[in-house]
Design a protein around this motif. Structure first.
Motif, PDB file in Angstrom:
ATOM      1  N   LEU A  95     -11.297 -25.846 -48.094  1.00  0.00           N
ATOM      2  CA  LEU A  95     -10.541 -26.972 -48.652  1.00  0.00           C
ATOM      3  C   LEU A  95     -10.587 -26.987 -50.180  1.00  0.00           C
ATOM      4  O   LEU A  95      -9.576 -27.287 -50.833  1.00  0.00           O
ATOM      5  CB  LEU A  95     -11.068 -28.284 -48.081  1.00  0.00           C
ATOM      6  CG  LEU A  95     -10.799 -28.512 -46.591  1.00  0.00           C
ATOM      7  CD1 LEU A  95     -11.487 -29.781 -46.108  1.00  0.00           C
ATOM      8  CD2 LEU A  95      -9.311 -28.568 -46.314  1.00  0.00           C
ATOM      9  N   GLU A  96     -11.718 -26.663 -50.769  1.00  0.00           N
ATOM     10  CA  GLU A  96     -11.816 -26.596 -52.227  1.00  0.00           C
ATOM     11  C   GLU A  96     -10.908 -25.500 -52.779  1.00  0.00           C
ATOM     12  O   GLU A  96     -10.240 -25.695 -53.799  1.00  0.00           O
ATOM     13  CB  GLU A  96     -13.265 -26.340 -52.658  1.00  0.00           C
ATOM     14  CG  GLU A  96     -14.167 -27.542 -52.497  1.00  0.00           C
ATOM     15  CD  GLU A  96     -15.629 -27.226 -52.773  1.00  0.00           C
ATOM     16  OE1 GLU A  96     -15.959 -26.042 -53.046  1.00  0.00           O
ATOM     17  OE2 GLU A  96     -16.443 -28.151 -52.704  1.00  0.00           O
ATOM     18  N   ASN A  97     -10.860 -24.350 -52.094  1.00  0.00           N
ATOM     19  CA  ASN A  97      -9.973 -23.268 -52.522  1.00  0.00           C
ATOM     20  C   ASN A  97      -8.509 -23.696 -52.407  1.00  0.00           C
ATOM     21  O   ASN A  97      -7.696 -23.358 -53.271  1.00  0.00           O
ATOM     22  CB  ASN A  97     -10.220 -22.004 -51.704  1.00  0.00           C
ATOM     23  CG  ASN A  97     -11.503 -21.304 -52.097  1.00  0.00           C
ATOM     24  OD1 ASN A  97     -12.029 -21.533 -53.174  1.00  0.00           O
ATOM     25  ND2 ASN A  97     -12.015 -20.468 -51.225  1.00  0.00           N
ATOM     26  N   GLN A 117     -31.535 -24.970 -34.915  1.00  0.00           N
ATOM     27  CA  GLN A 117     -30.537 -23.906 -35.059  1.00  0.00           C
ATOM     28  C   GLN A 117     -29.128 -24.463 -34.897  1.00  0.00           C
ATOM     29  O   GLN A 117     -28.222 -24.093 -35.648  1.00  0.00           O
ATOM     30  CB  GLN A 117     -30.755 -22.817 -34.005  1.00  0.00           C
ATOM     31  CG  GLN A 117     -31.827 -21.838 -34.341  1.00  0.00           C
ATOM     32  CD  GLN A 117     -31.904 -20.715 -33.316  1.00  0.00           C
ATOM     33  OE1 GLN A 117     -31.603 -20.909 -32.147  1.00  0.00           O
ATOM     34  NE2 GLN A 117     -32.316 -19.556 -33.747  1.00  0.00           N
ATOM     35  N   ASN A 118     -28.928 -25.344 -33.940  1.00  0.00           N
ATOM     36  CA  ASN A 118     -27.623 -25.946 -33.718  1.00  0.00           C
ATOM     37  C   ASN A 118     -27.179 -26.726 -34.949  1.00  0.00           C
ATOM     38  O   ASN A 118     -26.037 -26.592 -35.397  1.00  0.00           O
ATOM     39  CB  ASN A 118     -27.677 -26.855 -32.487  1.00  0.00           C
ATOM     40  CG  ASN A 118     -26.331 -27.430 -32.127  1.00  0.00           C
ATOM     41  OD1 ASN A 118     -25.300 -26.833 -32.391  1.00  0.00           O
ATOM     42  ND2 ASN A 118     -26.349 -28.597 -31.519  1.00  0.00           N
ATOM     43  N   LEU A 119     -28.070 -27.524 -35.504  1.00  0.00           N
ATOM     44  CA  LEU A 119     -27.732 -28.293 -36.700  1.00  0.00           C
ATOM     45  C   LEU A 119     -27.461 -27.380 -37.888  1.00  0.00           C
ATOM     46  O   LEU A 119     -26.554 -27.639 -38.688  1.00  0.00           O
ATOM     47  CB  LEU A 119     -28.858 -29.279 -37.024  1.00  0.00           C
ATOM     48  CG  LEU A 119     -29.029 -30.432 -36.039  1.00  0.00           C
ATOM     49  CD1 LEU A 119     -30.258 -31.245 -36.395  1.00  0.00           C
ATOM     50  CD2 LEU A 119     -27.790 -31.300 -36.000  1.00  0.00           C
ATOM     51  N   ARG A 120     -28.211 -26.304 -37.999  1.00  0.00           N
ATOM     52  CA  ARG A 120     -27.999 -25.343 -39.089  1.00  0.00           C
ATOM     53  C   ARG A 120     -26.627 -24.679 -38.959  1.00  0.00           C
ATOM     54  O   ARG A 120     -25.911 -24.526 -39.949  1.00  0.00           O
ATOM     55  CB  ARG A 120     -29.105 -24.292 -39.075  1.00  0.00           C
ATOM     56  CG  ARG A 120     -29.040 -23.339 -40.262  1.00  0.00           C
ATOM     57  CD  ARG A 120     -30.062 -22.253 -40.148  1.00  0.00           C
ATOM     58  NE  ARG A 120     -29.681 -21.437 -38.995  1.00  0.00           N
ATOM     59  CZ  ARG A 120     -30.504 -20.648 -38.346  1.00  0.00           C
ATOM     60  NH1 ARG A 120     -31.751 -20.560 -38.705  1.00  0.00           N
ATOM     61  NH2 ARG A 120     -30.091 -19.941 -37.323  1.00  0.00           N
ATOM     62  N   ASP A 121     -26.240 -24.327 -37.723  1.00  0.00           N
ATOM     63  CA  ASP A 121     -24.928 -23.721 -37.502  1.00  0.00           C
ATOM     64  C   ASP A 121     -23.798 -24.706 -37.809  1.00  0.00           C
ATOM     65  O   ASP A 121     -22.791 -24.331 -38.407  1.00  0.00           O
ATOM     66  CB  ASP A 121     -24.808 -23.222 -36.063  1.00  0.00           C
ATOM     67  CG  ASP A 121     -25.743 -22.055 -35.767  1.00  0.00           C
ATOM     68  OD1 ASP A 121     -26.248 -21.428 -36.735  1.00  0.00           O
ATOM     69  OD2 ASP A 121     -25.986 -21.775 -34.576  1.00  0.00           O
ATOM     70  N   GLN A 122     -23.968 -25.960 -37.415  1.00  0.00           N
ATOM     71  CA  GLN A 122     -22.957 -26.970 -37.719  1.00  0.00           C
ATOM     72  C   GLN A 122     -22.817 -27.163 -39.223  1.00  0.00           C
ATOM     73  O   GLN A 122     -21.699 -27.306 -39.742  1.00  0.00           O
ATOM     74  CB  GLN A 122     -23.311 -28.305 -37.053  1.00  0.00           C
ATOM     75  CG  GLN A 122     -23.126 -28.313 -35.554  1.00  0.00           C
ATOM     76  CD  GLN A 122     -23.559 -29.629 -34.940  1.00  0.00           C
ATOM     77  OE1 GLN A 122     -24.092 -30.511 -35.616  1.00  0.00           O
ATOM     78  NE2 GLN A 122     -23.346 -29.773 -33.635  1.00  0.00           N
ATOM     79  N   LEU A 123     -23.945 -27.170 -39.918  1.00  0.00           N
ATOM     80  CA  LEU A 123     -23.919 -27.312 -41.373  1.00  0.00           C
ATOM     81  C   LEU A 123     -23.190 -26.145 -42.016  1.00  0.00           C
ATOM     82  O   LEU A 123     -22.380 -26.329 -42.933  1.00  0.00           O
ATOM     83  CB  LEU A 123     -25.342 -27.425 -41.921  1.00  0.00           C
ATOM     84  CG  LEU A 123     -25.473 -27.564 -43.432  1.00  0.00           C
ATOM     85  CD1 LEU A 123     -24.812 -28.856 -43.903  1.00  0.00           C
ATOM     86  CD2 LEU A 123     -26.931 -27.526 -43.836  1.00  0.00           C
ATOM     87  N   ALA A 124     -23.434 -24.939 -41.524  1.00  0.00           N
ATOM     88  CA  ALA A 124     -22.753 -23.757 -42.069  1.00  0.00           C
ATOM     89  C   ALA A 124     -21.244 -23.851 -41.828  1.00  0.00           C
ATOM     90  O   ALA A 124     -20.452 -23.506 -42.728  1.00  0.00           O
ATOM     91  CB  ALA A 124     -23.318 -22.487 -41.436  1.00  0.00           C
ATOM     92  N   GLN A 125     -20.830 -24.319 -40.668  1.00  0.00           N
ATOM     93  CA  GLN A 125     -19.401 -24.480 -40.389  1.00  0.00           C
ATOM     94  C   GLN A 125     -18.769 -25.508 -41.316  1.00  0.00           C
ATOM     95  O   GLN A 125     -17.671 -25.297 -41.844  1.00  0.00           O
ATOM     96  CB  GLN A 125     -19.189 -24.898 -38.930  1.00  0.00           C
ATOM     97  CG  GLN A 125     -19.461 -23.810 -37.926  1.00  0.00           C
ATOM     98  CD  GLN A 125     -19.369 -24.310 -36.486  1.00  0.00           C
ATOM     99  OE1 GLN A 125     -19.258 -25.506 -36.246  1.00  0.00           O
ATOM    100  NE2 GLN A 125     -19.422 -23.396 -35.542  1.00  0.00           N
ATOM    101  N   GLU A 126     -19.465 -26.607 -41.527  1.00  0.00           N
ATOM    102  CA  GLU A 126     -18.928 -27.645 -42.413  1.00  0.00           C
ATOM    103  C   GLU A 126     -18.859 -27.148 -43.854  1.00  0.00           C
ATOM    104  O   GLU A 126     -17.921 -27.464 -44.579  1.00  0.00           O
ATOM    105  CB  GLU A 126     -19.756 -28.926 -42.311  1.00  0.00           C
ATOM    106  CG  GLU A 126     -19.711 -29.584 -40.942  1.00  0.00           C
ATOM    107  CD  GLU A 126     -18.306 -29.942 -40.498  1.00  0.00           C
ATOM    108  OE1 GLU A 126     -17.502 -30.397 -41.334  1.00  0.00           O
ATOM    109  OE2 GLU A 126     -18.002 -29.733 -39.311  1.00  0.00           O
ATOM    110  N   ARG A 127     -19.835 -26.384 -44.281  1.00  0.00           N
ATOM    111  CA  ARG A 127     -19.795 -25.823 -45.637  1.00  0.00           C
ATOM    112  C   ARG A 127     -18.622 -24.860 -45.783  1.00  0.00           C
ATOM    113  O   ARG A 127     -17.964 -24.837 -46.822  1.00  0.00           O
ATOM    114  CB  ARG A 127     -21.112 -25.108 -45.946  1.00  0.00           C
ATOM    115  CG  ARG A 127     -22.232 -26.055 -46.255  1.00  0.00           C
ATOM    116  CD  ARG A 127     -23.502 -25.317 -46.608  1.00  0.00           C
ATOM    117  NE  ARG A 127     -24.565 -26.243 -46.952  1.00  0.00           N
ATOM    118  CZ  ARG A 127     -25.823 -25.914 -47.076  1.00  0.00           C
ATOM    119  NH1 ARG A 127     -26.201 -24.657 -46.896  1.00  0.00           N
ATOM    120  NH2 ARG A 127     -26.730 -26.810 -47.390  1.00  0.00           N
ATOM    121  N   THR A 128     -18.377 -24.067 -44.740  1.00  0.00           N
ATOM    122  CA  THR A 128     -17.234 -23.147 -44.777  1.00  0.00           C
ATOM    123  C   THR A 128     -15.928 -23.927 -44.882  1.00  0.00           C
ATOM    124  O   THR A 128     -15.044 -23.565 -45.666  1.00  0.00           O
ATOM    125  CB  THR A 128     -17.238 -22.266 -43.515  1.00  0.00           C
ATOM    126  OG1 THR A 128     -18.471 -21.555 -43.435  1.00  0.00           O
ATOM    127  CG2 THR A 128     -16.096 -21.269 -43.538  1.00  0.00           C
TER     128      THR A 128
END
Length: 170
Positions: free
Chosen positions: A112-114, A96-107
Motif C-alpha cells: 500500500l505504501e508503494n 508462530q501464527n501471530l508472527r506469520d500474521q504480522l508478516a502478512q500485514e507488514r507486506t
C-alpha cells in the motif's frame, strides 16, 4: 493437584494400615484372649514372637504407604511436566501464527505504501502529460495519397474514384 505431601498418613494410608493390623490379629486366631508376646511356633521349629511379627507388619505397611505416596507424587510431577510441555508447545504455535500474521500485514503495508508513492509520483506525470496534450495541436488525419499527374491521383493504388465508394464528388 497442588497439594503437597505433609509427612503424615492420609486416609488411604490409615485404612490400609488398619486392614493389615486387623488381619494380623485375626490371622493369629486369638480374639483378644491370648498373650501377644508369646512365641508362635511354626511348623519348621523356628520361633518368632508375635511382637516381632506385628513390628514387621507395621514396617511393611509403612513401606508400602511410602511407596504408594512416592509413586503418586512422581505421577503427579510427570503429569504436570507433560501439561507444561503441551502448554509451551501450544504457546509456540500460537506465537508462530501471530508472527506469520504480522508478516502478512507488514507486506500489505509495504504494498500500500508503494501504491501511494507510485500514485503520487505518476499523478504528477499524468497531470503534466494532460496539460501538454491540451496545449498541443491535434494530429491531422492523413492518408497515403500520391499524385502522378494533375489528373491521375492514386490512393493506395486504387485511384481517385475509389475514395468515395462510388459517390460523386461534387
Amino acid at each position: 493437584m497442588d497439594e503437597k505431601y505433609s509427612g503424615g498418613f492420609n486416609t488411604w494410608g490409615i485404612a490400609i494400615f488398619l486392614i493389615i493390623l486387623f488381619a494380623a490379629f485375626l490371622g493369629r486366631g486369638n480374639w483378644g484372649g491370648g498373650n501377644p508376646t508369646q512365641v508362635a511356633m511354626p511348623m519348621n521349629g523356628c520361633g518368632v514372637s508375635a511382637c516381632q511379627v506385628e513390628k514387621q507388619e507395621i514396617i511393611d505397611s509403612a513401606r508400602t504407604q511410602f511407596l504408594i505416596e512416592n509413586t503418586a507424587r512422581q505421577t503427579q510431577e510427570q503429569t504436570m511436566a507433560g501439561f507444561a510441555a503441551l502448554g509451551t508447545k501450544i504457546d509456540f504455535y500460537e506465537y508462530q501464527n501471530l508472527r506469520d500474521q504480522l508478516a502478512q500485514e507488514r507486506t500489505k503495508n509495504v504494498v500500500l505504501e508503494n501504491r501511494v508513492y507510485s500514485d503520487a509520483k505518476f499523478g504528477v506525470v499524468e497531470a503534466q502529460l494532460a496539460s501538454i496534450a491540451c496545449k498541443m495541436m491535434p494530429k491531422p488525419d492523413v492518408t497515403g495519397v500520391g499524385v502522378v499527374s494533375p489528373n491521375a491521383g492514386i490512393l493506395n493504388g486504387l485511384g481517385i474514384n475509389s475514395l468515395n465508394n462510388g459517390c460523386c464528388m461534387g
